[in-house]
Structure formats: structure tokens, C-alpha cells
Design an enzyme around this catalytic site. Structure first.
Site, short mmCIF file in Angstrom:
data_model
loop_
_atom_site.label_atom_id
_atom_site.label_comp_id
_atom_site.label_asym_id
_atom_site.label_seq_id
_atom_site.Cartn_x
_atom_site.Cartn_y
_atom_site.Cartn_z
N LYS A 188 46.91 86.07 70.38
CA LYS A 188 47.94 85.58 70.38
C LYS A 188 48.43 85.64 69.01
O LYS A 188 47.96 84.39 68.64
CB LYS A 188 48.48 84.71 70.79
CG LYS A 188 49.67 83.97 70.69
CD LYS A 188 50.08 81.72 70.64
CE LYS A 188 51.65 82.16 69.66
NZ LYS A 188 52.48 83.09 69.26
N GLY A 241 45.36 78.16 61.92
CA GLY A 241 47.53 77.42 61.94
C GLY A 241 47.13 76.34 60.89
O GLY A 241 45.99 75.25 60.67
N SER A 242 48.11 75.22 61.95
CA SER A 242 48.30 74.19 61.32
C SER A 242 47.57 72.70 61.87
O SER A 242 47.29 73.21 63.32
CB SER A 242 49.68 73.81 61.69
OG SER A 242 50.26 73.58 62.62
N GLY A 246 45.71 72.52 65.96
CA GLY A 246 44.82 72.05 66.17
C GLY A 246 45.14 71.34 67.34
O GLY A 246 43.73 71.20 68.63
N GLU A 264 40.46 76.34 61.80
CA GLU A 264 40.55 76.79 60.91
C GLU A 264 41.96 75.81 60.52
O GLU A 264 43.29 77.24 60.52
CB GLU A 264 40.48 77.88 60.64
CG GLU A 264 39.15 79.21 61.02
CD GLU A 264 38.10 78.96 60.05
OE1 GLU A 264 37.51 77.88 59.20
OE2 GLU A 264 37.23 78.70 60.97
N CYS A 299 45.52 79.79 53.02
CA CYS A 299 45.40 78.75 53.11
C CYS A 299 44.54 78.19 51.97
O CYS A 299 44.22 77.23 52.10
CB CYS A 299 44.56 78.73 54.45
SG CYS A 299 43.33 79.95 54.14
N GLU A 398 50.44 69.45 53.03
CA GLU A 398 50.60 70.90 52.19
C GLU A 398 52.15 71.55 52.65
O GLU A 398 52.57 70.63 53.44
CB GLU A 398 49.76 71.91 53.51
CG GLU A 398 49.54 73.11 53.43
CD GLU A 398 48.56 74.00 55.00
OE1 GLU A 398 49.00 73.28 55.99
OE2 GLU A 398 48.43 74.71 54.01
P1 NAD Z 1 51.23 77.18 62.89
O1 NAD Z 1 49.92 75.69 63.55
O2 NAD Z 1 52.67 76.54 63.53
O3 NAD Z 1 50.50 78.31 64.54
C1 NAD Z 1 50.11 79.00 64.10
C2 NAD Z 1 49.61 79.67 65.76
O4 NAD Z 1 49.92 79.23 66.06
C3 NAD Z 1 51.04 80.51 66.16
O5 NAD Z 1 51.07 82.15 66.63
C4 NAD Z 1 51.75 79.66 66.69
O6 NAD Z 1 52.39 80.52 67.66
C5 NAD Z 1 50.67 79.20 67.71
N1 NAD Z 1 50.94 77.99 68.28
C6 NAD Z 1 52.19 76.94 68.03
N2 NAD Z 1 52.45 75.69 68.92
C7 NAD Z 1 51.22 76.24 69.55
C8 NAD Z 1 51.23 75.59 70.94
N3 NAD Z 1 52.14 74.32 71.31
N4 NAD Z 1 50.07 75.49 71.35
C9 NAD Z 1 49.66 76.59 71.20
N5 NAD Z 1 49.20 77.62 70.41
C10 NAD Z 1 50.52 77.03 69.18
O7 NAD Z 1 51.12 77.73 61.59
P2 NAD Z 1 51.63 79.07 60.70
O8 NAD Z 1 52.75 77.65 60.15
O9 NAD Z 1 51.64 79.76 61.92
O10 NAD Z 1 50.54 78.89 60.04
C11 NAD Z 1 50.47 78.43 58.23
C12 NAD Z 1 49.02 77.67 59.25
O11 NAD Z 1 48.23 78.01 59.21
C13 NAD Z 1 48.91 76.33 57.49
O12 NAD Z 1 48.71 74.93 57.59
C14 NAD Z 1 47.93 77.44 57.26
O13 NAD Z 1 46.80 76.34 55.93
C15 NAD Z 1 47.14 76.87 57.74
N6 NAD Z 1 45.76 78.61 57.79
C16 NAD Z 1 44.71 78.00 58.03
C17 NAD Z 1 43.62 79.17 56.91
C18 NAD Z 1 42.24 78.73 56.74
O14 NAD Z 1 41.60 79.66 56.85
N7 NAD Z 1 42.15 77.53 57.54
C19 NAD Z 1 44.00 80.32 57.09
C20 NAD Z 1 45.67 80.85 57.04
C21 NAD Z 1 46.24 79.92 57.95
#
Ligand code: NAD
Length: 494
Positions: A188, A241-242, A246, A264, A299, A398
Site C-alpha cells: 500500500k 512512516g510516522s 506505527g 521504521e 527520515c 519531527e
Molecule cells: P504516515 O505514517 O502518515 O503514512 C505512512 C503510510 O501509512 C501511508 O501509506 C499512509 O497511507 C498509511 N497509513 C495512514 N494511516 C494508516 C492507518 N490508520 N493504518 C494503516 N496505514 C495507515 O507517514 P508519512 O507522512 O507518509 O511519512 C512521513 C513519516 O515517515 C515521517 O515520520 C518519516 O520520518 C517516516 N519515515 C521513516 C523512514 C525510516 O526509514 N525510518 C523513512 C522514511 C520516512
């Protein structure tokens, strides 16, 4: 790479995008779709299928059926290796087209996108292609009367959820090792960066990956992502993601089938400059580029700059001056150094962080505003705050945008204390000519990576993952394979 080649692709119409399930495109089951807006100009780019839980069910069934059929899961590792090399070839062959498509979708500057998206993804597929036939089992040191064998088996169906920054690179970090281990995958992508992963799925099919082994379901996180998180037939979930999402994924796992969840997450990574750094000009430049490339949507961005008190004023001025020279603008221009913010929503969040930092007493030294508004796109000036204290939100949270927070420190112990004063632990940097101090800092900083006299360098051979609230898993390196394998013991009485 020639600018003219990029310019030829910049206005090419993007057809409406369906889901990718069981080897082909199909509309969302209820026909839903949504407009995709380009952050380059705020204009409509295409329409994207809006999947739902029922689409996830179909994709997971296709993935499971493919796994059970064995066309991939039971293929010889050598066969898997060949197909994965073909995938890498196709990514390379279509690199420019994929990079431009991705940039139009999420706004990363093309100079970075070319390397970090198709470039990195092709390399990742090659790396795990080569590991596919090097996954050995073990013979345990048992008594003579028995034979203890440890098999490494694919887990089955892997769910992958990725963010909008570097979707192809991060997607490949999960998809390639999962495939190398013989699994089926349901991906996804993020709502605002789905196009390049859909294209990857097509190329995988073209390379000979059997139908159903890789599926992409686009749609809302709260709908498609949640359905993946709760699905009873997904064995492992790999997420980037965030932290907020997570946490939800851990809950979904607890409420469903206890699938393993690898996270991650974000960071607030400290970049620590001692007065004895070998080259302060280089350190200042690297610190600025370490937060401002891709407009801070990285990230591991060095978003906290900790500077020894004796050089603090001079160093802060250097970095603020460099921030003012960074070329922000058209992401499809090869000379652009920082592209667009991926969405209007994220731009708004960044500006809220700026306003809050000012209200809390941080000193604005550069940027802090939306720019290039006439383009219709979402651009922000590289922003530097000095005098950021441990109590301020900007120190702890962040931003995920082009905002640097500078904090002075007194000595080594103070630097360690300040560096470790957030809930995160993703990346970090230390600048010093003192070798012993460098190694002491490497040991003392709580983070998944410590850069020494550089910032942000990496490749596929080393793991990337965080500690604390930066997550619990690792992408890249041979270690990533462990996430997608189960250990099985055979205990044989002789
Ligand atoms: P996000 O957590 O908002 O979204 C990430 C993904 O999760 C998207 O595909 C989103 O649609 C999905 N998502 C949203 N709500 C959900 C739910 N309720 N259930 C399941 N999936 C859901 O993050 P973002 O804004 O897309 O990305 C930015 C974040 O990602 C930042 O915190 C950044 O630091 C982190 N990030 C981490 C790394 C790493 O390797 N540690 C790498 C890149 C980005």
C-alpha cells in the site's frame, strides 16, 4: 542525463491509475477513484483508484494463492535471482520515465530522485537477487544421537505500507528481500505518492514475476492501510512512516492475527559539531544539505544541529548563510537542490511548526515561509532556528520539512545528554578530529546510525533502522532478510 530528456516527459499525460492485483490492473471493486494533485503546480495530474477493505481481501487472496501454488515460493533460488535481476534491468531501462513520474507525484528534486528512486531500487533488487541463493539453513550442535536442522522458510504473505518520501527506494527495501525469500507481497503506497510503485509492479510482471506475487492496492491509510493491518491472512507487516500510524499497526496486529510488525519510523536526528571538527566549512555545508535536500522530507535528516559553544555563533551564521543559497524550485530542473513539499497539507504542518517555534522563543535565522506561490506548487524556504531549547516543541517533534533547529552545548557530556534527549533514535552525526572522542560518541549516542565527519551517507550493504520511537526493524543489508523468513527446527532421532 540531459535536461531536454526530462523536459520531454514533464507534460506527458498520466493515464488514470487502477490497482495492480494478480498480475494486472483492475479498478477498485466499488469503482472509487480520487484526483491526484501534483505538488509542482497544484494542478490535477491523474486519477487514482481508491481501494477499500474488499480490494485488500482480493489482493491478499491473490497473494496467498500465488504463494500456495509455488510458482515463486517454491521456485529454485537461482530462478528467483534471475527474475529479480530482470526487474533491476527493467527499472534501469525505464529509470528516467519512473523518476519523472515520481517527481510529478511527490515533488522530490529530480537530481536526487534519479539516484534515490530508480537508481537505488534497481540496486536493491540486484543486491537481494544475489542473496536469494545464499540463504543457508543450519545444523545445530546437538548430541550425536539426533540431527537438529534449522530451516529458513518464507513467511507467506507480507504486507508493505510505505510513506510518500522515496516510495520506490523504501518500497524496494522491503519488497526485494521479501521476494528474495520467496514470499508474496501486498503493497500500500502513500496517498500522495503511489504512481511509481504501481509502475514497479508492472515491470515486475514484465520481468516474469508470477501473477499474484506482487500486488499494489492504493487508497486511504485509514481504509486500505487499516485493512492490511487487520488482515488475518497477512503474516508479516513491514511499515515505514510516522509513529502514530506505527502504534495503530501494533494494535491492529494485537486485534487480529498477531502478525509480526516491523516499524521504521521518524526521527529528530542530532548532528553534533565539536570545535575541533576537521573542516568547519565542510561541516556547515554538509549540515545544511543534510536537512534541506528533498526539502527535509528525509527520515534521517539531521534536523537538530548541536554546536559546541565556542564556535556556536560563527557556525550558526555559516549554516544560515548556506540555507539562503540553496536553490529551491522546479523539481524537474536538474539544477534544483530542494524540490517541493509533497502536499499542501504537509506544507501547512511545516508552517505551523515555524509559527510555534517563534511563539516559544526560538530565533529565526533563515527562511520560515512559503515561497514560489505563483507556480501554484508547494514550496518552502530552507528554515533555520537558533537558540532552540530542550523544552521547545521544535527540539522534540519531527517536522519532516526544511526546518533546522540549532542548540549550543558545553562539552562532550553535555552533547551526549542533549543528543539523547528525544524519544527518537534514528540517525546522528559527529564532527571531530579526535578519534577517541568519535568512538566514544558512536557508543554513547542512542541511534541506529552514527555518521562521523560526514552526514547522511549510506548504501545497501548496511542496515537502516532506529531505536526507541524510531522503530524496531531494519531495512537493507542481509539482516533485512530475517524479517521475511521463519525459522523451523527439524529434530531428527538418528
Ligand atoms: P504516515 O505514517 O502518515 O503514512 C505512512 C503510510 O501509512 C501511508 O501509506 C499512509 O497511507 C498509511 N497509513 C495512514 N494511516 C494508516 C492507518 N490508520 N493504518 C494503516 N496505514 C495507515 O507517514 P508519512 O507522512 O507518509 O511519512 C512521513 C513519516 O515517515 C515521517 O515520520 C518519516 O520520518 C517516516 N519515515 C521513516 C523512514 C525510516 O526509514 N525510518 C523513512 C522514511 C520516512
Amino acid at each position: 542525463m540531459k535536461q531536454e530528456q526530462i523536459d520531454k516527459l514533464r507534460g506527458v499525460p498520466v493515464p488514470e491509475q487502477a490497482l495492480f492485483i494478480a498480475g494486472g490492473r483492475r479498478p477498485a471493486i466499488r469503482g472509487g477513484s480520487r484526483e491526484v494533485v501534483s505538488p509542482l503546480d497544484g494542478a490535477a495530474l491523474t486519477r487514482l483508484a481508491e481501494g477499500e477493505a474488499a480490494d485488500v481481501d482480493i489482493a491478499v487472496s491473490a497473494a496467498r494463492a500465488a504463494f500456495d501454488k509455488g510458482g515463486w515460493s517454491k521456485a529454485s533460488p537461482g530462478e528467483r535471482k534471475k527474475v529479480m535481476h530482470r526487474i533491476a534491468d527493467l527499472i534501469e531501462g525505464n529509470a528516467l520515465e519512473i523518476a519523472v513520474l515520481g517527481v510529478r507525484d511527490n515533488g522530490t528534486e529530480i537530481s536526487m530522485a534519479l539516484k534515490a528512486e530508480p537508481g537505488s531500487a534497481a540496486n536493491t533488487f540486484r543486491y537481494y537477487a544475489e542473496l536469494a541463493d545464499k540463504i543457508y539453513g543450519e545444523i545445530a550442535p546437538t548430541p550425536d544421537s539426533v540431527l537438529g536442522l534449522v530451516h529458513h522458510e518464507p513467511v507467506g504473505v507480507v504486507g508493505v505500507i510505505v510513506p510518500w518520501n522515496f516510495p520506490l527506494m523504501i518500497g524496494a527495501w522491503k519488497i526485494a528481500p521479501a521476494l528474495a525469500a520467496g514470499n508474496s507481497v501486498v503493497v500500500k503506497p502513500a496517498e500522495v505518492a503511489s504512481l511509481s510503485l504501481l509502475r514497479l509492479a508492472e515491470l515486475c510482471s514484465e520481468a516474469g514475476l508470477p501473477d499474484g506475487v506482487l500486488n499494489v492496492v492504493t487508497g486511504q491509510g485509514s481504509v486500505v492501510g487499516e485493512a492490511i493491518g487487520l488482515h488475518p491472512d497477512i503474516d508479516v507487516l513491514a511499515f515505514t512512516g510516522s509513529g502514530g500510524v506505527g502504534r495503530r499497526l501494533l494494535e491492529y496486529s494485537a486485534r487480529s492475527n498477531l502478525k509480526r510488525v516491523y516499524l521504521e519510523l521518524g526521527g529528530k536526528s542530532p548532528n553534533i559539531v565539536f570545535a575541533d571538527a576537521p573542516d568547519l566549512d565542510q561541516a556547515a555545508k554538509t549540515a545544511a544539505y543534510g536537512i534541506f535536500r528533498n526539502s527535509g522530507q528525509v527520515c534521517v535528516a539531521g534536523s537538530r544541529l548541536l554546536v559546541e559553544r565556542s564556535i556556536h555563533k560563527e557556525f550558526s551564521e555559516k549554516v544560515s548563510a548556506i540555507a539562503g543559497t540553496i536553490k529551491v524550485g522546479d523539481p524537474l530542473d536538474l539544477t534544483t537542490e530542494a524540490g517541493a513539499i509533497a502536499s499542501e497539507d504537509q506544507l501547512k504542518k511545516n508552517l505551523e511548526h515555524v509559527a510555534r517555534a517563534q511563539a516559544q522563543g526560538a530565533e529565526l535565522r533563515a527562511g520560515g515561509n512559503r515561497i514560489l506561490q505563483a507556480t501554484g506548487g508547494y514550496f518552502m524556504s530552507p528554515t533555520v532556528f537558533d537558540g532552540v531549547t530542550l523544552e521547545m516543541t521544535l527540539f522534540r517533534e519531527e517536522v519532516f520539512g526544511p526546518v533546522l533547529a540549532i542548540t549550543p552545548f558545553e562539552d562532550e557530556a553535555d552533547a551526549i545528554r542533549i543528543a539523547n534527549s528525544t524519544a527518537y533514535g534514528l540517525a546522528s552525526g559527529v564532527w571531530t578530529a579526535n578519534l577517541s572522542r568519535a568512538h566514544r560518541m558512536v557508543r554513547a549516542i542512542r541511534a541506529g546510525v552514527v555518521h562521523v565527519n560526514t552526514y547522511g551517507g549510506s548504501d545497501i550493504t548496511v542496515p537502516l533502522g532506529g531505536v526507541g520511537q524510531s522503530g524496531n526493524g531494519h531495512d537493507k543489508s542481509p539482516h533485512a532478510l530475517d524479517k521475511y523468513l521463519n525459522l523451523k527446527t527439524a529434530w531428527v532421532q538418528l
